[in-house]
Design a protein around this motif. Structure first.
Motif, short mmCIF file in Angstrom:
data_model
loop_
_atom_site.label_atom_id
_atom_site.label_comp_id
_atom_site.label_asym_id
_atom_site.label_seq_id
_atom_site.Cartn_x
_atom_site.Cartn_y
_atom_site.Cartn_z
N TYR A 368 49.44 49.02 18.95
CA TYR A 368 48.43 48.05 19.37
C TYR A 368 48.18 48.24 20.86
CZ TYR A 368 49.94 45.99 14.99
OH TYR A 368 50.27 45.80 13.67
N CYS A 369 46.92 48.33 21.23
CA CYS A 369 46.56 48.58 22.62
C CYS A 369 45.94 47.33 23.25
CB CYS A 369 45.57 49.74 22.72
SG CYS A 369 46.31 51.33 22.31
N PHE A 370 46.20 47.16 24.53
CA PHE A 370 45.68 46.03 25.29
C PHE A 370 44.18 46.18 25.50
CE2 PHE A 370 44.97 43.76 29.33
CZ PHE A 370 45.54 42.55 29.02
N ARG A 371 43.46 45.08 25.30
CA ARG A 371 42.02 45.10 25.52
C ARG A 371 41.72 45.23 27.01
NH1 ARG A 371 38.50 43.27 21.55
NH2 ARG A 371 39.46 42.36 19.70
N GLU A 372 41.01 46.29 27.40
CA GLU A 372 40.70 46.49 28.81
C GLU A 372 39.75 45.43 29.35
OE1 GLU A 372 39.40 50.39 29.72
OE2 GLU A 372 41.14 51.37 28.85
N ASN A 373 39.00 44.79 28.47
CA ASN A 373 38.04 43.77 28.92
C ASN A 373 38.62 42.37 28.85
OD1 ASN A 373 38.08 43.86 26.13
ND2 ASN A 373 36.01 43.08 25.93
N TYR A 374 39.95 42.27 28.73
CA TYR A 374 40.59 40.95 28.70
C TYR A 374 40.99 40.58 30.13
CZ TYR A 374 43.37 37.04 27.03
OH TYR A 374 43.87 35.78 26.80
N ASN A 375 40.50 39.44 30.59
CA ASN A 375 40.73 39.00 31.97
C ASN A 375 42.00 38.16 32.02
OD1 ASN A 375 40.67 37.82 34.53
ND2 ASN A 375 38.43 37.90 34.58
N LEU A 376 43.03 38.69 32.66
CA LEU A 376 44.30 37.98 32.74
C LEU A 376 44.22 36.76 33.63
CD1 LEU A 376 46.81 40.95 33.05
CD2 LEU A 376 46.42 39.50 31.07
N GLN A 377 43.31 36.76 34.59
CA GLN A 377 43.23 35.65 35.52
C GLN A 377 42.62 34.40 34.87
OE1 GLN A 377 44.63 35.85 38.49
NE2 GLN A 377 45.20 37.96 38.02
N THR A 378 41.59 34.62 34.04
CA THR A 378 40.92 33.47 33.44
C THR A 378 41.35 33.23 31.99
OG1 THR A 378 39.07 34.86 32.72
CG2 THR A 378 38.91 33.84 34.89
N GLU A 379 42.22 34.10 31.47
CA GLU A 379 42.70 33.96 30.11
C GLU A 379 41.56 34.01 29.09
OE1 GLU A 379 46.11 33.61 29.06
OE2 GLU A 379 46.15 34.48 31.03
N THR A 380 40.55 34.82 29.37
CA THR A 380 39.43 34.94 28.43
C THR A 380 39.15 36.40 28.14
OG1 THR A 380 37.82 34.95 30.23
CG2 THR A 380 38.34 32.83 29.21
N LYS A 381 38.46 36.60 27.05
CA LYS A 381 38.05 37.94 26.66
C LYS A 381 36.59 38.11 27.09
CE LYS A 381 37.29 38.61 22.40
NZ LYS A 381 37.46 38.71 20.94
N GLU A 382 36.35 39.04 27.98
CA GLU A 382 35.00 39.27 28.48
C GLU A 382 34.26 40.23 27.56
OE1 GLU A 382 35.61 40.79 32.35
OE2 GLU A 382 36.17 38.87 33.23
N GLU A 383 33.15 39.79 27.02
CA GLU A 383 32.37 40.65 26.13
C GLU A 383 31.53 41.60 26.95
OE1 GLU A 383 32.82 40.77 23.06
OE2 GLU A 383 34.09 39.00 22.86
N LYS A 384 31.61 42.88 26.63
CA LYS A 384 30.83 43.88 27.34
C LYS A 384 29.37 43.85 26.88
CE LYS A 384 34.61 47.10 28.27
NZ LYS A 384 35.11 48.48 28.06
N ILE A 385 28.46 43.98 27.80
CA ILE A 385 27.04 43.97 27.48
C ILE A 385 26.57 45.42 27.39
CG2 ILE A 385 24.75 43.29 28.26
CD1 ILE A 385 26.05 41.01 29.76
#
Length: 386
Positions: A368-385
Motif C-alpha cells: 500500500y502506497c501513501f497518497r502523494e496528494n494527501y495533505n498531512l497539515q490539514t488532514e484532507t485529501k486534495e483532489e487533483k484537477i
C-alpha cells in the motif's frame, strides 16, 4: 531654592521606591502553572493555566512570566519565539495588593511526543522601570501527546489498481483457521491455500477465503530509518510512519487480535546507542493498545540498525500469523523478508510512506502506497484537477 528642594524630594522618593521594589518586589509572590491533562492526542486542544497570587501590600505593576515549552505545544494568540527545540512565550500581568490573577491559555498539541513546560522565569520592575528583578520558578507540567491514527482507506492506495480504488479492507487480517468460502487467486497466497476442487469447477485458480477471528496474531514492524542510503532523518516521513503504525494497531481493537510492536527505533537515546530495538509485549485489549500508543509517542528519532539488517536479525523471532511492515522506502531485502514469510503461510502487508515507482513494486507483495496528494497539515485529501 524651592525647585532644588522639590527635586531633592522627588529624588528621595524615587530612590525609596527603588529600594522598596528591589527588596520586596518578588517576595510573597506565588506562581503556579498547570496543564489541564497529562495525556492527549495529536491535534487536540488543551489548557494551560497560570495563577499568580500576591500576598503582600506592595503591588506588581508590571510582571512578566517567560514560559519555555516544547516546540510541539502551540499557544493560541501568543507572539512566541521558536528555536529548534523550544518555544518561548511571554505572559504579562498587573497584580494589585493581595490579589490572585489567573490566565488560561488555549494550547494546541501540534505534534506527538513528550511535551513539557521546560522553564519559567518571573520578571518584574518598579513603577519607573529603574529596577529589574527576575526569579526562576520550579514547575512540573508535562503532557504525553499520543500519535493520531490515519484513516487508512483515505491515506493509502494500491498502485496495482489503476483506477485508484482503495483495497484496505474493514478487517485488516484474516484467520487461516476460519474458513468462510473461496475467492480468486491473486498470486500472493501460498500454494497450500489453493482450493483445487473449486479451481477445477471455475476453470481458474481459487483459494480459501478466511474471516477475522481472535485466534490470529499480528506483529507491526516499524522502520525508524527514513532513507535507505542517507542516514539523515526526514521527520515528516517518520511521523507519518508512526501514525500509520498507530492506525494498524488501532484496527486490531474491534477483533481483539493480539498485537505487538517491533522497531529498529527506541524510546531512549541510550538504547539507540547500544543497538537495542523496541519489542513490546504481545496482548490485546484497550489498555494494551493504549500502551503501544504511548510507546509510539515516546519514540526518538534515530535507529539502532539499518532496516535491512534489522529484518534479517529478527526474522526468526517473528512468529505471528500476520505481519505489517511500515516503512518510508522499499528495498529488495524488505521484499525478500516478505516472500520468505509468505512461504510459511504468513500474510505480510507493507505500507510505504515515501515515493515509489511502479517499476519498484513486486507483483507478489501486498503493498500500500501513501497518497502523494494527501495533505498531512490539514488532514484532507486534495483532489487533483486534470
Amino acid at each position: 531654592m524651592e525647585f532644588l528642594a522639590l527635586l531633592l524630594i522627588v529624588l528621595v522618593v524615587v530612590m525609596l521606591q527603588n529600594w522598596v521594589f528591589q527588596r520586596w518586589g518578588l517576595r510573597s509572590l506565588d506562581y503556579s502553572c498547570t496543564l489541564s491533562t497529562d495525556e492527549a492526542t495529536q491535534y487536540d486542544d488543551i489548557e494551560l493555566v497560570e495563577t499568580i497570587t500576591n500576598r503582600k501590600w506592595l503591588p506588581a505593576p508590571w510582571l512578566k512570566s517567560e514560559i519555555t515549552t516544547s516546540v510541539g505545544l502551540d499557544f493560541a494568540g501568543a507572539q512566541s519565539v521558536l528555536t529548534d527545540k523550544s518555544r518561548f512565550v511571554p505572559s504579562f500581568f498587573m497584580v494589585r495588593s493581595y490579589q490572585t490573577v489567573k490566565r488560561v491559555w488555549n494550547v494546541h498539541c501540534a505534534a506527538r511526543g513528550e511535551m513539557e513546560i521546560q522553564k519559567i522565569v518571573l520578571v518584574s520592575t518598579d513603577l519607573f522601570g529603574n529596577v529589574t528583578l527576575s526569579r526562576p520558578v520550579e514547575v512540573s507540567a508535562n503532557v504525553l501527546v499520543l500519535p493520531k491514527p490515519f484513516v487508512l482507506e483515505e491515506v493509502f492506495l494500491s498502485p496495482k489498481n489503476l483506477s485508484g480504488d482503495i483495497i484496505v479492507r474493514k478487517h485488516l487480517l484474516e484467520d487461516p483457521f476460519f474458513f468462510s468460502g473461496v475467492r480468486e487467486y491473486t498470486g500472493r497466497e501460498p500454494i497450500n491455500q489453493i482450493h483445487w476442487n473449486a479451481s477445477v469447477k471455475e476453470q481458474e485458480l481459487m483459494v480459501y477465503q478466511h474471516d477475522s477471528t481472535s485466534t490470529q496474531t499480528l506483529t507491526v514492524i516499524l522502520n525508524m530509518q527514513s532513507q535507505a542510503r542517507d542516514f539523515a532523518d526526514r521527520p515528516h516521513l517518520l511521523e507519518a510512519c508512526i501514525r500509520t503504525s498507530a492506525s494498524v494497531i488501532e484496527n486490531t481493537w474491534a477483533e481483539q487480535i493480539p498485537v505487538r510492536l517491533m522497531s529498529n527505533g527506541n524510546i531512549s537515546k541510550e538504547a539507540l546507542k547500544t543497538h537495542q530495538g523496541l519489542i513490546s509485549t504481545q496482548s490485546w485489549g484497550k489498555e494494551h493498545i493504549l500502551e503501544l500508543f504511548r510507546l509510539l509517542a515516546k519514540l526518538k528519532y534515530g535507529f539502532t540498525d539499518p532496516f535491512d539488517e534489522y529484518l534479517y536479525d529478527i526474522s526468526a523471532s517473528v512468529t505471528s500469523s500476520d505481519i505489517v511492515i511500515v516503512t518510508a522506502y522499499l528495498t529488495q531485502a524488505v521484499c525478500d523478508f516478505a516472500r520468505e514469510k509468505q512461504l510459511f503461510g504468513v500474510r505480510v502487508k507493507i505500507f510505504i510512506l515515501g515515493r515509489i515507482s511502479e517499476q519498484e513494486i513486486p507483483e507478489d507483495c501486498d503493498i500500500y502506497c501513501f497518497r502523494e496528494n494527501y495533505n498531512l497539515q490539514t488532514e484532507t485529501k486534495e483532489e487533483k484537477i486534470s
